[in-house]
Write an enzyme that holds these catalytic residues in place. Structure first.
Site, PDB file in Angstrom:
ATOM      1  N   TYR A   1      28.730  45.653  40.338  1.00 40.30           N
ATOM      2  CA  TYR A   1      30.100  45.212  40.039  1.00 40.30           C
ATOM      3  C   TYR A   1      30.195  44.679  38.605  1.00 40.30           C
ATOM      4  CZ  TYR A   1      34.636  42.918  40.497  1.00 40.30           C
ATOM      5  OH  TYR A   1      35.946  42.524  40.309  1.00 40.30           O
TER       6      TYR A   1
ATOM      7  N   ASN B   1      48.554  49.149  46.897  1.00 38.54           N
ATOM      8  CA  ASN B   1      49.001  48.885  48.276  1.00 38.54           C
ATOM      9  C   ASN B   1      48.639  47.484  48.750  1.00 38.54           C
ATOM     10  OD1 ASN B   1      46.340  50.493  48.249  1.00 38.54           O
ATOM     11  ND2 ASN B   1      46.257  49.373  50.185  1.00 38.54           N
TER      12      ASN B   1
HETATM   13  N1  NAP Z   1      40.230  39.211  43.231  1.00 41.22           N
HETATM   14  C1  NAP Z   1      39.656  38.694  42.169  1.00 41.22           C
HETATM   15  O1  NAP Z   1      39.292  37.493  42.141  1.00 41.22           O
HETATM   16  C2  NAP Z   1      39.438  39.532  40.929  1.00 41.22           C
HETATM   17  C3  NAP Z   1      38.865  38.910  39.808  1.00 41.22           C
HETATM   18  C4  NAP Z   1      38.649  39.670  38.668  1.00 41.22           C
HETATM   19  C5  NAP Z   1      39.013  41.006  38.642  1.00 41.22           C
HETATM   20  N2  NAP Z   1      39.559  41.599  39.745  1.00 41.22           N
HETATM   21  C6  NAP Z   1      39.913  43.021  39.675  1.00 41.22           C
HETATM   22  O2  NAP Z   1      41.251  43.200  40.088  1.00 41.22           O
HETATM   23  C7  NAP Z   1      41.423  44.532  40.621  1.00 41.22           C
HETATM   24  C8  NAP Z   1      42.188  44.446  41.936  1.00 41.22           C
HETATM   25  O3  NAP Z   1      41.390  43.754  42.871  1.00 41.22           O
HETATM   26  P1  NAP Z   1      41.964  42.925  44.117  1.00 41.22           P
HETATM   27  O4  NAP Z   1      41.315  41.590  44.035  1.00 41.22           O
HETATM   28  O5  NAP Z   1      43.433  43.038  44.196  1.00 41.22           O
HETATM   29  O6  NAP Z   1      41.219  43.727  45.305  1.00 41.22           O
HETATM   30  P2  NAP Z   1      41.753  44.379  46.684  1.00 41.22           P
HETATM   31  O7  NAP Z   1      42.692  43.462  47.370  1.00 41.22           O
HETATM   32  O8  NAP Z   1      40.509  44.785  47.395  1.00 41.22           O
HETATM   33  O9  NAP Z   1      42.562  45.668  46.190  1.00 41.22           O
HETATM   34  C9  NAP Z   1      41.871  46.751  45.610  1.00 41.22           C
HETATM   35  C10 NAP Z   1      42.759  47.975  45.584  1.00 41.22           C
HETATM   36  O10 NAP Z   1      41.983  49.070  45.046  1.00 41.22           O
HETATM   37  C11 NAP Z   1      42.063  50.145  45.983  1.00 41.22           C
HETATM   38  N3  NAP Z   1      40.866  50.990  45.996  1.00 41.22           N
HETATM   39  C12 NAP Z   1      39.597  50.619  46.225  1.00 41.22           C
HETATM   40  N4  NAP Z   1      38.803  51.697  46.245  1.00 41.22           N
HETATM   41  C13 NAP Z   1      39.596  52.779  46.042  1.00 41.22           C
HETATM   42  C14 NAP Z   1      39.363  54.180  45.982  1.00 41.22           C
HETATM   43  N5  NAP Z   1      38.159  54.721  46.171  1.00 41.22           N
HETATM   44  N6  NAP Z   1      40.417  54.991  45.729  1.00 41.22           N
HETATM   45  C15 NAP Z   1      41.650  54.483  45.586  1.00 41.22           C
HETATM   46  N7  NAP Z   1      41.941  53.177  45.645  1.00 41.22           N
HETATM   47  C16 NAP Z   1      40.920  52.327  45.875  1.00 41.22           C
HETATM   48  C17 NAP Z   1      42.228  49.477  47.342  1.00 41.22           C
HETATM   49  O11 NAP Z   1      42.705  50.407  48.296  1.00 41.22           O
HETATM   50  P3  NAP Z   1      42.443  50.166  49.899  1.00 41.22           P
HETATM   51  O12 NAP Z   1      43.497  49.182  50.319  1.00 41.22           O
HETATM   52  O13 NAP Z   1      42.619  51.516  50.492  1.00 41.22           O
HETATM   53  O14 NAP Z   1      41.059  49.629  50.036  1.00 41.22           O
HETATM   54  C18 NAP Z   1      43.239  48.401  46.977  1.00 41.22           C
HETATM   55  O15 NAP Z   1      44.525  48.947  46.882  1.00 41.22           O
HETATM   56  C19 NAP Z   1      40.021  45.122  40.739  1.00 41.22           C
HETATM   57  O16 NAP Z   1      39.801  45.998  39.653  1.00 41.22           O
HETATM   58  C20 NAP Z   1      39.109  43.905  40.623  1.00 41.22           C
HETATM   59  O17 NAP Z   1      37.852  44.235  40.086  1.00 41.22           O
HETATM   60  C21 NAP Z   1      39.787  40.885  40.892  1.00 41.22           C
END
Ligand code: NAP
Length: 280
Positions: free
Chosen positions: A164, A12
């Site tokens: 994390y 989302n």
């Molecule tokens: N951003 C970075 O720089 C980065 C770098 C390396 C790896 N990553 C990885 O990339 C992935 C996506 O991260 P993002 O940066 O796009 O973060 P984000 O914008 O915070 O999105 C995270 C998503 O996961 C969902 N989520 C979190 N907790 C949940 C739960 N208990 N049940 C169901 N859904 C849940 C969130 O839903 P809600 O909207 O309801 O919270 C949201 O849809 C993660 O695995 C993260 O570790 C990100």
């Protein structure tokens, strides 16, 4: 990707939404998983409007609950006879130590146990749909991670970074062990570092870390669309057909940390996680 069914968790917002959009643009049927129905529907409407692909559906589950993960796996299999792509994207970083309804530390539960359980519950449908692909969102911070078997749930020592990083090392170890177990099935499993991406992942950072992560670094960070590029590539490109058990960044397989290549560690983590999730 026409005729292909894809499930993207946490779709989302952020990288997950950009991934779902990219797969929808390529003609796939995309299941957008989210934990809030309204946020999921809003994302669905946006993706349909931008891609003209109406084959987008929303499924709701809080991945902090093993029971909800099981219900999600059931719902996918009830609705679909095939599943070609599973993107385990949902993730979080918790500032404070919290426990899920199952009694697990939330970061470990959502980032590691949930994708491990969901993937295992969907293995039969993935194998039956082969060639199929699993893409796990890891991170370069796995390099600083340690699997603390004596304190997996952070009860003795907890910090957001420690929890994390541990969960992201667990993602890489899980991917490699999964790929070994899936050898010969036609189901590939790879993981990705998407880069430093502007998203809501750092929403619980406050103070100095909040300033750095959410303000000072921002100009140097990628958009979610750019962060999703390697994820979409692994999920859909013919160039990586048959590639499995790799860690990718910027569309290239790169070497992950030494600890992540320890098969005994991966197997031990798998067995412990199997017991914790009730798979064993
Ligand atoms: N951003 C970075 O720089 C980065 C770098 C390396 C790896 N990553 C990885 O990339 C992935 C996506 O991260 P993002 O940066 O796009 O973060 P984000 O914008 O915070 O999105 C995270 C998503 O996961 C969902 N989520 C979190 N907790 C949940 C739960 N208990 N049940 C169901 N859904 C849940 C969130 O839903 P809600 O909207 O309801 O919270 C949201 O849809 C993660 O695995 C993260 O570790 C990100």
């Amino acid at each position: 990707m026409k005729e292909k069914v894809c499930l993207v968790t946490g779709a989302n917002r952020g990288i997950g939404k950009a991934t779902a959009l990219g797969l929808a643009l390529r003609g796939a049927t995309v299941i957008i998983h989210c934990r809030n129905r309204q946020l999921g529907e809003t994302a669905r409407e946006e993706i349909v409007a931008k891609t003209g692909n109406a084959a987008i559906e929303v499924m709701v589950a809080d991945l902090a609950s093993l029971e909800a993960v099981r219900r999600l796996a059931e719902a996918v299999q009830r609705r679909h006879a095939t599943l070609h792509v599973l993107v385990n994207n949902a993730g979080l970083a918790k500032r404070r130590h919290t426990l899920t309804e199952d009694g697990f530390e939330t970061t470990f539960a959502v980032n590691h146990l949930a994708p491990l359980l969901l993937t295992n519950l969907l293995l039969d449908i993935l194998k039956g749909s082969a060639p199929a692909r699993i893409v796990n969102l890891a991170s370069m911070v796995h390099r600083w991670g340690r699997i603390s078997f004596h304190d997996l749930m952070g009860q003795r020592h907890y910090s957001m970074g420690r929890a994390y990083n541990q969960s992201k090392l667990a993602n890489v170890l899980f991917t490699y062990e999964l790929a070994r177990r899936l050898d010969g099935t036609g189901v590939a499993a790879n993981c990705v570092h998407p880069g430093m991406v502007v998203s809501d992942l750092g929403r619980e950072y406050t103070g100095f870390m909040g300033l750095i992560a959410n303000k000072l670094w921002r100009p140097f960070m990628r958009s979610p669309e750019r962060g999703a590029e390697t994820v979409i590539y692994l999920a859909s490109s013919p160039e990586v057909a048959g590639v499995t058990g790799k860690y990718f960044a910027n569309r290239r397989a790169v070497r992950s940390s030494r600890a992540s290549h320890d098969p005994a560690l991966a197997q031990r983590l798998w067995e412990v996680s199997e017991r914790l999730t009730g798979l064993a």
